[in-house]
Design a protein around this motif. Structure first.
Motif, PDB file in Angstrom:
ATOM      1  N   VAL A 130       0.853  -1.180   0.000  1.00 20.85           N
ATOM      2  CA  VAL A 130       0.000   0.000   0.000  1.00 20.85           C
ATOM      3  C   VAL A 130       0.891   1.232   0.000  1.00 20.85           C
ATOM      4  CG1 VAL A 130      -1.805   1.260   1.221  1.00 20.85           C
ATOM      5  CG2 VAL A 130      -1.800  -1.239   1.242  1.00 20.85           C
ATOM      6  N   LEU A 131       0.661   2.121  -0.955  1.00 18.35           N
ATOM      7  CA  LEU A 131       1.463   3.335  -1.083  1.00 18.35           C
ATOM      8  C   LEU A 131       0.891   4.425  -0.189  1.00 18.35           C
ATOM      9  CD1 LEU A 131       1.938   3.392  -4.964  1.00 18.35           C
ATOM     10  CD2 LEU A 131       3.389   2.316  -3.237  1.00 18.35           C
ATOM     11  N   ARG A 132       1.742   5.001   0.586  1.00 17.38           N
ATOM     12  CA  ARG A 132       1.326   6.068   1.488  1.00 17.38           C
ATOM     13  C   ARG A 132       1.099   7.362   0.714  1.00 17.38           C
ATOM     14  NH1 ARG A 132      -0.559   3.593   5.894  1.00 17.38           N
ATOM     15  NH2 ARG A 132       0.996   2.249   6.886  1.00 17.38           N
ATOM     16  N   ASP A 133       0.058   8.099   1.108  1.00 21.16           N
ATOM     17  CA  ASP A 133      -0.227   9.397   0.501  1.00 21.16           C
ATOM     18  C   ASP A 133       0.591  10.447   1.241  1.00 21.16           C
ATOM     19  OD1 ASP A 133      -1.198  11.648  -0.653  1.00 21.16           O
ATOM     20  OD2 ASP A 133      -3.315  11.116  -0.447  1.00 21.16           O
ATOM     21  N   SER A 134       1.567  10.999   0.545  1.00 19.76           N
ATOM     22  CA  SER A 134       2.469  11.953   1.179  1.00 19.76           C
ATOM     23  C   SER A 134       2.023  13.400   0.985  1.00 19.76           C
ATOM     24  CB  SER A 134       3.884  11.787   0.615  1.00 19.76           C
ATOM     25  OG  SER A 134       3.894  12.001  -0.784  1.00 19.76           O
ATOM     26  N   ARG A 135       0.885  13.595   0.378  1.00 17.35           N
ATOM     27  CA  ARG A 135       0.426  14.954   0.135  1.00 17.35           C
ATOM     28  C   ARG A 135      -0.021  15.621   1.438  1.00 17.35           C
ATOM     29  NH1 ARG A 135      -4.196  14.008  -4.149  1.00 17.35           N
ATOM     30  NH2 ARG A 135      -4.668  12.465  -2.543  1.00 17.35           N
ATOM     31  N   ILE A 136       0.042  16.928   1.469  1.00 18.07           N
ATOM     32  CA  ILE A 136      -0.444  17.691   2.626  1.00 18.07           C
ATOM     33  C   ILE A 136      -1.971  17.662   2.604  1.00 18.07           C
ATOM     34  CG2 ILE A 136      -0.560  19.972   3.697  1.00 18.07           C
ATOM     35  CD1 ILE A 136       2.197  20.536   2.518  1.00 18.07           C
ATOM     36  N   PRO A 137      -2.596  17.208   3.691  1.00 23.43           N
ATOM     37  CA  PRO A 137      -4.066  17.130   3.695  1.00 23.43           C
ATOM     38  C   PRO A 137      -4.696  18.513   3.638  1.00 23.43           C
ATOM     39  CG  PRO A 137      -3.181  16.703   5.883  1.00 23.43           C
ATOM     40  CD  PRO A 137      -2.003  16.738   4.957  1.00 23.43           C
ATOM     41  N   VAL A 138      -5.769  18.616   2.859  1.00 19.29           N
ATOM     42  CA  VAL A 138      -6.500  19.872   2.715  1.00 19.29           C
ATOM     43  C   VAL A 138      -7.936  19.638   3.181  1.00 19.29           C
ATOM     44  CG1 VAL A 138      -7.315  21.636   1.121  1.00 19.29           C
ATOM     45  CG2 VAL A 138      -5.059  20.587   0.777  1.00 19.29           C
ATOM     46  N   PRO A 139      -8.422  20.424   4.125  1.00 15.24           N
ATOM     47  CA  PRO A 139      -9.794  20.224   4.595  1.00 15.24           C
ATOM     48  C   PRO A 139     -10.804  20.576   3.515  1.00 15.24           C
ATOM     49  CG  PRO A 139      -8.886  22.256   5.496  1.00 15.24           C
ATOM     50  CD  PRO A 139      -7.756  21.559   4.789  1.00 15.24           C
ATOM     51  N   PRO A 140     -12.012  20.025   3.587  1.00 16.78           N
ATOM     52  CA  PRO A 140     -13.041  20.367   2.598  1.00 16.78           C
ATOM     53  C   PRO A 140     -13.434  21.837   2.701  1.00 16.78           C
ATOM     54  CG  PRO A 140     -13.992  19.128   4.424  1.00 16.78           C
ATOM     55  CD  PRO A 140     -12.509  19.080   4.603  1.00 16.78           C
ATOM     56  N   SER A 141     -14.006  22.330   1.619  1.00 17.89           N
ATOM     57  CA  SER A 141     -14.415  23.735   1.582  1.00 17.89           C
ATOM     58  C   SER A 141     -15.459  24.024   2.660  1.00 17.89           C
ATOM     59  CB  SER A 141     -14.988  24.084   0.208  1.00 17.89           C
ATOM     60  OG  SER A 141     -15.546  25.387   0.215  1.00 17.89           O
ATOM     61  N   ASP A 142     -15.303  25.146   3.348  1.00 20.87           N
ATOM     62  CA  ASP A 142     -16.284  25.546   4.353  1.00 20.87           C
ATOM     63  C   ASP A 142     -16.894  26.911   4.038  1.00 20.87           C
ATOM     64  OD1 ASP A 142     -14.095  27.104   4.815  1.00 20.87           O
ATOM     65  OD2 ASP A 142     -13.883  26.623   6.946  1.00 20.87           O
ATOM     66  N   ILE A 143     -16.802  27.321   2.770  1.00 21.52           N
ATOM     67  CA  ILE A 143     -17.339  28.628   2.405  1.00 21.52           C
ATOM     68  C   ILE A 143     -18.844  28.694   2.627  1.00 21.52           C
ATOM     69  CG2 ILE A 143     -17.592  28.004  -0.046  1.00 21.52           C
ATOM     70  CD1 ILE A 143     -16.928  30.920  -0.715  1.00 21.52           C
ATOM     71  N   GLY A 144     -19.549  27.593   2.337  1.00 21.49           N
ATOM     72  CA  GLY A 144     -20.996  27.582   2.548  1.00 21.49           C
ATOM     73  C   GLY A 144     -21.346  27.732   4.021  1.00 21.49           C
ATOM     74  N   LYS A 145     -20.576  27.053   4.880  1.00 20.15           N
ATOM     75  CA  LYS A 145     -20.810  27.168   6.325  1.00 20.15           C
ATOM     76  C   LYS A 145     -20.565  28.596   6.796  1.00 20.15           C
ATOM     77  CE  LYS A 145     -19.099  25.428  10.758  1.00 20.15           C
ATOM     78  NZ  LYS A 145     -18.135  24.503  11.424  1.00 20.15           N
ATOM     79  N   ASN A 146     -19.478  29.198   6.314  1.00 15.22           N
ATOM     80  CA  ASN A 146     -19.142  30.553   6.733  1.00 15.22           C
ATOM     81  C   ASN A 146     -20.177  31.571   6.254  1.00 15.22           C
ATOM     82  OD1 ASN A 146     -16.824  29.660   7.993  1.00 15.22           O
ATOM     83  ND2 ASN A 146     -15.527  29.990   6.202  1.00 15.22           N
ATOM     84  N   LEU A 147     -20.623  31.418   5.005  1.00 19.52           N
ATOM     85  CA  LEU A 147     -21.633  32.338   4.490  1.00 19.52           C
ATOM     86  C   LEU A 147     -22.973  32.141   5.202  1.00 19.52           C
ATOM     87  CD1 LEU A 147     -20.880  32.389   0.656  1.00 19.52           C
ATOM     88  CD2 LEU A 147     -20.450  34.186   2.335  1.00 19.52           C
ATOM     89  N   GLY A 148     -23.260  30.891   5.584  1.00 21.00           N
ATOM     90  CA  GLY A 148     -24.477  30.639   6.344  1.00 21.00           C
ATOM     91  C   GLY A 148     -24.442  31.337   7.695  1.00 21.00           C
ATOM     92  N   MET A 149     -23.273  31.315   8.332  1.00 22.15           N
ATOM     93  CA  MET A 149     -23.115  32.019   9.608  1.00 22.15           C
ATOM     94  C   MET A 149     -23.253  33.535   9.414  1.00 22.15           C
ATOM     95  SD  MET A 149     -19.937  29.746  11.109  1.00 22.15           S
ATOM     96  CE  MET A 149     -19.665  30.833  12.501  1.00 22.15           C
ATOM     97  N   LEU A 150     -22.751  34.023   8.268  1.00 20.72           N
ATOM     98  CA  LEU A 150     -22.891  35.450   7.971  1.00 20.72           C
ATOM     99  C   LEU A 150     -24.359  35.824   7.820  1.00 20.72           C
ATOM    100  CD1 LEU A 150     -21.423  38.139   7.235  1.00 20.72           C
ATOM    101  CD2 LEU A 150     -21.517  37.376   4.849  1.00 20.72           C
ATOM    102  N   LEU A 151     -25.120  34.969   7.151  1.00 22.13           N
ATOM    103  CA  LEU A 151     -26.553  35.218   6.976  1.00 22.13           C
ATOM    104  C   LEU A 151     -27.265  35.224   8.323  1.00 22.13           C
ATOM    105  CD1 LEU A 151     -29.089  35.499   5.177  1.00 22.13           C
ATOM    106  CD2 LEU A 151     -29.152  32.991   5.056  1.00 22.13           C
ATOM    107  N   ASP A 152     -26.912  34.274   9.193  1.00 18.64           N
ATOM    108  CA  ASP A 152     -27.570  34.193  10.498  1.00 18.64           C
ATOM    109  C   ASP A 152     -27.237  35.389  11.390  1.00 18.64           C
ATOM    110  OD1 ASP A 152     -28.756  31.788   9.816  1.00 18.64           O
ATOM    111  OD2 ASP A 152     -27.090  30.588  10.593  1.00 18.64           O
ATOM    112  N   SER A 153     -25.997  35.842  11.306  1.00 13.41           N
ATOM    113  CA  SER A 153     -25.580  36.945  12.184  1.00 13.41           C
ATOM    114  C   SER A 153     -26.034  38.308  11.674  1.00 13.41           C
ATOM    115  CB  SER A 153     -24.060  36.946  12.321  1.00 13.41           C
ATOM    116  OG  SER A 153     -23.446  37.307  11.087  1.00 13.41           O
ATOM    117  N   MET A 154     -26.253  38.422  10.366  1.00 10.46           N
ATOM    118  CA  MET A 154     -26.640  39.675   9.706  1.00 10.46           C
ATOM    119  C   MET A 154     -25.547  40.742   9.780  1.00 10.46           C
ATOM    120  SD  MET A 154     -30.717  40.087  10.575  1.00 10.46           S
ATOM    121  CE  MET A 154     -30.448  40.213  12.344  1.00 10.46           C
ATOM    122  N   ASP A 155     -24.317  40.326  10.116  1.00 13.60           N
ATOM    123  CA  ASP A 155     -23.209  41.285  10.131  1.00 13.60           C
ATOM    124  C   ASP A 155     -22.984  41.843   8.729  1.00 13.60           C
ATOM    125  OD1 ASP A 155     -22.826  40.825  12.790  1.00 13.60           O
ATOM    126  OD2 ASP A 155     -21.166  39.411  12.537  1.00 13.60           O
TER     127      ASP A 155
END
Length: 324
Positions: A130-155
């Motif tokens: 089994v070949l190890r994945d040596s790439r730097i892990p990148v988290p999934p996009s959270d832009i939708g979560k952040n924009l949702g929080m912006l909508l809720d806060s109304m900032d």
């Protein structure tokens, strides 16, 4: 390690094998198969090992006879048993001093029996790395979560929409970026571009609430958020998506309406597709109606009769397809 022959509707036959682990990422398996049992394995059956651990995942080695095109051959390949994806592995199978590799290459069973039998057995040595994945892990996009929080806060909210007696605060740039219709209203030369509050007609607050959150998060609500009549809400959302040129939202609604299609709902869905320019849903609805088992039931529903009164051209399309 105990490989065994798996037969359709028959019992399993145990044969011996030995596994040597070469570090956590590799394993070497000595796979011994009795010739008498190989001869009895037919297409659709397979000889395979017990689970093998390598690289933090579980694997299984399979030997099987080929089909009619290359009849008389035996193939060997590696199967991943763990529920994982994107794994890179190197698998090799050695037959004495001859490399046979895995799927889709085959070895003639006649040659196996003639040249590679020792003490009534044929021995494969299989290596799994089994070949190890040596790439730097990148988290999934959270832009939708952040924009949702912006909508809720109304900032930073700089515009509001009034729907009946409810007010929804939003951000001009976000809404304009998602909808070309709102872009023209909020950033163009129309009167609404300078208004802090805009009244929306012909849409219910519950529908607009979902539309607005979708524009921020690109996430469709769960079934439990669609109200007491999910079908009606889906049709309302499809209408709103067409009105504000939210094509992705429109197709999501169309797919969900199609997933729950029945002879009782197809006419209403077809009328919705016709009114709000959704040819993808319209074509599927017509095909559903003209199906032999559906036509006689669908045409007797009240909604189909209303469809004929409001959209005679659709009835003509249905008749033309029934005639073919």
């Amino acid at each position: 390690m105990q490989p065994w022959i798996k037969r359709q509707r028959t019992s399993e036959v145990q044969v011996a094998a030995q596994t040597t682990t070469m570090g956590s990422a590799s394993a070497v398996v000595e796979f011994k198969l009795p010739c008498a049992q190989i001869k009895n394995v037919s297409v659709g059956e397979a000889v395979h090992s017990d689970p093998i651990s390598a690289g933090g995942h579980m694997w299984r080695i399979n030997c099987f006879p080929s089909g009619k095109v290359v009849s008389g051959y035996l193939g060997i390949y590696l199967e991943l048993l763990s529920k994982s994806g994107g794994i890179k592995v190197v698998f090799e199978a050695f037959l004495m001093d001859k490399v046979v590799f895995g799927w889709p290459q085959f070895v003639r069973q006649m040659d196996l029996a003639k040249d590679y039998t020792r003490d009534g057995q044929i021995t494969f040595v299989c290596s799994i790395m089994v070949l190890r994945d040596s790439r730097i892990p990148v988290p999934p996009s959270d832009i939708g979560k952040n924009l949702g929080m912006l909508l809720d806060s109304m900032d930073g909210a700089d515009v509001s929409f009034t729907v009946d007696d409810e007010t929804f605060h939003a951000h001009r740039s976000v809404v304009a970026a998602r909808s070309p219709v709102f872009k023209a209203e909020l950033l163009g030369s129309m009167a609404e571009a300078t208004m802090p509050s805009i009244a929306l007609l012909d849409i219910a607050p519950a529908t607009f609430r979902i539309v607005l959150r979708f524009m921020y998060t690109d996430v469709f609500p769960g079934d439990d958020e669609l109200g007491d009549s999910p079908s009606d809400m889906l049709q309302n959302l499809l209408a709103a998506a067409d009105r504000y040129a939210l094509n992705r939202l429109k197709l999501i609604c169309a797919r969900k309406l199609w997933d729950n299609m029945s002879v009782d709902t197809v006419a209403d869905a077809l009328a919705c597709a016709e009114m709000y320019n959704c040819p993808e849903l319209k074509d599927k609805c017509i095909d559903f109606i003209v199906a032999e088992n559906n036509f006689k039931k669908a045409v007797l529903t009240e909604s189909f009769m209303q469809l004929g009164q409001n959209f005679p051209s659709i009835i003509a399309e249905v008749r033309s397809k029934v005639g073919t």
